[in-house]
Design a protein around this motif. Structure first.
Motif, PDB file in Angstrom:
ATOM      1  N   SER A 297       0.858  -1.185   0.000  1.00 49.88           N
ATOM      2  CA  SER A 297       0.000   0.000   0.000  1.00 49.88           C
ATOM      3  C   SER A 297       0.891   1.230   0.000  1.00 49.88           C
ATOM      4  O   SER A 297       2.032   1.189   0.479  1.00 49.88           O
ATOM      5  N   GLU A 298       0.373   2.321  -0.546  1.00 48.59           N
ATOM      6  CA  GLU A 298       1.135   3.559  -0.644  1.00 48.59           C
ATOM      7  C   GLU A 298       0.305   4.721  -0.131  1.00 48.59           C
ATOM      8  O   GLU A 298      -0.924   4.729  -0.260  1.00 48.59           O
ATOM      9  N   VAL A 299       0.981   5.687   0.464  1.00 46.46           N
ATOM     10  CA  VAL A 299       0.330   6.927   0.874  1.00 46.46           C
ATOM     11  C   VAL A 299       1.014   8.094   0.180  1.00 46.46           C
ATOM     12  O   VAL A 299       2.216   8.059  -0.105  1.00 46.46           O
ATOM     13  N   SER A 300       0.245   9.112  -0.096  1.00 47.96           N
ATOM     14  CA  SER A 300       0.743  10.343  -0.691  1.00 47.96           C
ATOM     15  C   SER A 300      -0.226  11.432  -0.245  1.00 47.96           C
ATOM     16  O   SER A 300      -1.258  11.647  -0.880  1.00 47.96           O
ATOM     17  N   SER A 301       0.080  12.093   0.871  1.00 48.34           N
ATOM     18  CA  SER A 301      -0.909  12.940   1.533  1.00 48.34           C
ATOM     19  C   SER A 301      -0.303  14.246   2.024  1.00 48.34           C
ATOM     20  O   SER A 301       0.827  14.276   2.528  1.00 48.34           O
ATOM     21  N   VAL A 302      -1.082  15.305   1.904  1.00 44.70           N
ATOM     22  CA  VAL A 302      -0.754  16.580   2.533  1.00 44.70           C
ATOM     23  C   VAL A 302      -1.256  16.533   3.968  1.00 44.70           C
ATOM     24  O   VAL A 302      -2.280  15.919   4.265  1.00 44.70           O
ATOM     25  N   ARG A 303      -0.523  17.171   4.879  1.00 49.00           N
ATOM     26  CA  ARG A 303      -0.999  17.234   6.264  1.00 49.00           C
ATOM     27  C   ARG A 303      -0.710  18.602   6.855  1.00 49.00           C
ATOM     28  O   ARG A 303       0.257  19.279   6.492  1.00 49.00           O
ATOM     29  N   GLY A 304      -1.572  18.989   7.772  1.00 50.72           N
ATOM     30  CA  GLY A 304      -1.369  20.216   8.525  1.00 50.72           C
ATOM     31  C   GLY A 304      -1.069  19.886   9.973  1.00 50.72           C
ATOM     32  O   GLY A 304      -1.588  18.899  10.511  1.00 50.72           O
ATOM     33  N   THR A 305      -0.243  20.705  10.628  1.00 49.99           N
ATOM     34  CA  THR A 305       0.189  20.433  12.001  1.00 49.99           C
ATOM     35  C   THR A 305       0.013  21.673  12.863  1.00 49.99           C
ATOM     36  O   THR A 305       0.346  22.794  12.439  1.00 49.99           O
ATOM     37  N   ILE A 306      -0.499  21.473  14.080  1.00 47.69           N
ATOM     38  CA  ILE A 306      -0.497  22.509  15.106  1.00 47.69           C
ATOM     39  C   ILE A 306       0.015  21.887  16.393  1.00 47.69           C
ATOM     40  O   ILE A 306      -0.219  20.703  16.666  1.00 47.69           O
ATOM     41  N   GLY A 307       0.756  22.677  17.188  1.00 44.90           N
ATOM     42  CA  GLY A 307       1.302  22.128  18.419  1.00 44.90           C
ATOM     43  C   GLY A 307       1.733  23.206  19.379  1.00 44.90           C
ATOM     44  O   GLY A 307       1.784  24.401  19.040  1.00 44.90           O
ATOM     45  N   THR A 308       2.068  22.784  20.592  1.00 41.40           N
ATOM     46  CA  THR A 308       2.557  23.693  21.621  1.00 41.40           C
ATOM     47  C   THR A 308       3.665  23.023  22.408  1.00 41.40           C
ATOM     48  O   THR A 308       3.697  21.787  22.529  1.00 41.40           O
ATOM     49  N   LYS A 309       4.571  23.851  22.939  1.00 42.62           N
ATOM     50  CA  LYS A 309       5.724  23.329  23.665  1.00 42.62           C
ATOM     51  C   LYS A 309       5.943  24.149  24.937  1.00 42.62           C
ATOM     52  O   LYS A 309       5.931  25.375  24.908  1.00 42.62           O
ATOM     53  N   LEU A 310       6.171  23.443  26.043  1.00 41.61           N
ATOM     54  CA  LEU A 310       6.471  24.061  27.335  1.00 41.61           C
ATOM     55  C   LEU A 310       7.927  23.768  27.667  1.00 41.61           C
ATOM     56  O   LEU A 310       8.352  22.608  27.650  1.00 41.61           O
ATOM     57  N   LYS A 311       8.686  24.803  27.998  1.00 43.88           N
ATOM     58  CA  LYS A 311      10.106  24.650  28.303  1.00 43.88           C
ATOM     59  C   LYS A 311      10.381  25.139  29.722  1.00 43.88           C
ATOM     60  O   LYS A 311      10.124  26.285  30.061  1.00 43.88           O
ATOM     61  N   LEU A 312      10.910  24.212  30.539  1.00 43.55           N
ATOM     62  CA  LEU A 312      11.268  24.538  31.913  1.00 43.55           C
ATOM     63  C   LEU A 312      12.685  24.025  32.168  1.00 43.55           C
ATOM     64  O   LEU A 312      12.884  22.878  32.582  1.00 43.55           O
ATOM     65  N   GLY A 313      13.660  24.867  31.876  1.00 41.86           N
ATOM     66  CA  GLY A 313      15.049  24.452  32.043  1.00 41.86           C
ATOM     67  C   GLY A 313      15.412  23.335  31.072  1.00 41.86           C
ATOM     68  O   GLY A 313      15.221  23.442  29.861  1.00 41.86           O
TER      69      GLY A 313
END
Length: 338
Positions: A297-313
């Motif tokens: 099987s094959e995939v060929s797809s556009v995707r959108g990404t949203i995310g968040t990051k917390l940084k503590l040291g």
């Protein structure tokens, strides 16, 4: 069926093994029919796996400076929708398969679905003594809701800044071996920050970068003891390869940041049914069938990404969501320097 839900590949090959009691009749109906069914049955699972394994390659568009590094433990999950659980089995596409009630087609389970109630087919084959024979078999069901409609993957990932706005990445799953299953995974990526090359980089509120990443999975399931079919060295081998091309943007705040992007996934998964199989009717043994078929099987797809990051040291935590043919979400626990 064994429950090996941590890695989707293990779920796939285990589910296949559940159906092996019917391989005898399917192969008797003809390798071409068995191959066609296996391809439609497995494709949604391998497609979902390719989406799941490509989450969380990044958690910021800002690359690490020279010598900066980050070690991450990442868990992903692709979401299974109703359209991934069933496919249309049209008997006109088969040579020796029909439904007992003479239906021209029916919606039947993929490896991600469930036949409830059970669905039966009739297969015809030529017996060297008794002539044309018909046997009724139950179609294999899938995992249904056994994994809460999620296709999970997990791995360890490292990232290192090498200067010049470039960051290299690697991820892997150490080789897992049980009595019947072996699995290994690795991947590598290169992220380049475009804004790093601009004179006013320090003044810009956002960072913009591009990512190219490659993933590979090798898996094998030993079927000799579980197939119910006479033969030797019976096994399923899977090789899955994917590429991800992603444009990323993120904020550059000291503690909490947000990121997103637009990407393109391209991949191929190939599964080979290997070994020797002797199809019998209980009295007469046929000629050996060696390495019956391969499906892909094959995939060929556009995707959108949203995310968040917390940084503590040294500690960082990120979460993200992807919109594509298989939506996916991911959680990363990260430990880094600079």
């Amino acid at each position: 069926m064994k429950k090996l839900s941590l890695f989707m590949l293990l779920v796939l090959v285990t589910t296949i093994s559940k159906a092996q009691s019917d391989i005898d009749a399917l192969l008797a109906a003809g390798v071409e029919d068995a191959e066609r069914f296996a391809n439609d049955y497995l494709a949604p699972g391998t497609d979902g796996l390719m989406h799941s394994m490509n989450a969380n390659w990044f958690n910021s568009a800002k690359v690490k400076p020279l010598g900066g590094f980050e070690i991450s433990v990442i868990v992903n999950a692709a979401s299974v929708q109703d359209e991934h659980k069933m496919f249309d089995l049209n008997v006109a596409d088969y040579n020796n398969v029909s439904f007992p009630d003479s239906s021209p087609s029916k919606s039947v389970a993929t490896v991600l679905g469930e036949n409830d109630p059970a669905i039966f087919i009739e297969v015809e084959y030529d017996d060297p003594i008794f002539g044309n024979q018909t046997e009724t078999i139950e179609l294999p069901t899938g995992i249904g809701d056994g994994t809460a409609n999620l296709l999970p993957t997990a791995f360890i990932q490292g990232a290192l800044g090498i200067g010049g706005g470039i960051e290299v990445k690697a991820r892997f799953v150490p080789k897992i071996e049980t009595e019947d299953v072996s699995l290994s995974m690795y991947g590598a990526g290169l992220q380049m920050e475009f804004t790093e090359w601009l004179p006013a980089d320090k003044l810009l509120p956002v960072a913009i970068s591009g990512l190219v990443a490659y993933n590979h999975i090798d898996g094998e399931y030993n079927l000799t003891d579980s197939s119910g079919v006479q033969g030797e060295n019976q096994r399923i081998e899977n090789a899955t390869n994917t590429w991800l091309f992603q444009l990323i943007a993120s904020t550059k705040m000291p503690v909490i940041n947000f990121y997103g992007g637009l990407g393109y996934i391209k991949g191929k998964s190939e599964s080979d049914l290997l070994g020797t199989y002797r199809v019998t009717n209980g009295f007469v043994t046929s000629e050996d069938i060696v390495d019956p078929f391969s499906v892909s099987s094959e995939v060929s797809s556009v995707r959108g990404t949203i995310g968040t990051k917390l940084k503590l040291g040294f500690f960082r935590l990120n979460a993200e969501y992807h919109l594509s043919d298989f939506n996916a979400f991911s959680l990363g626990v990260n430990f880094g320097f600079r």
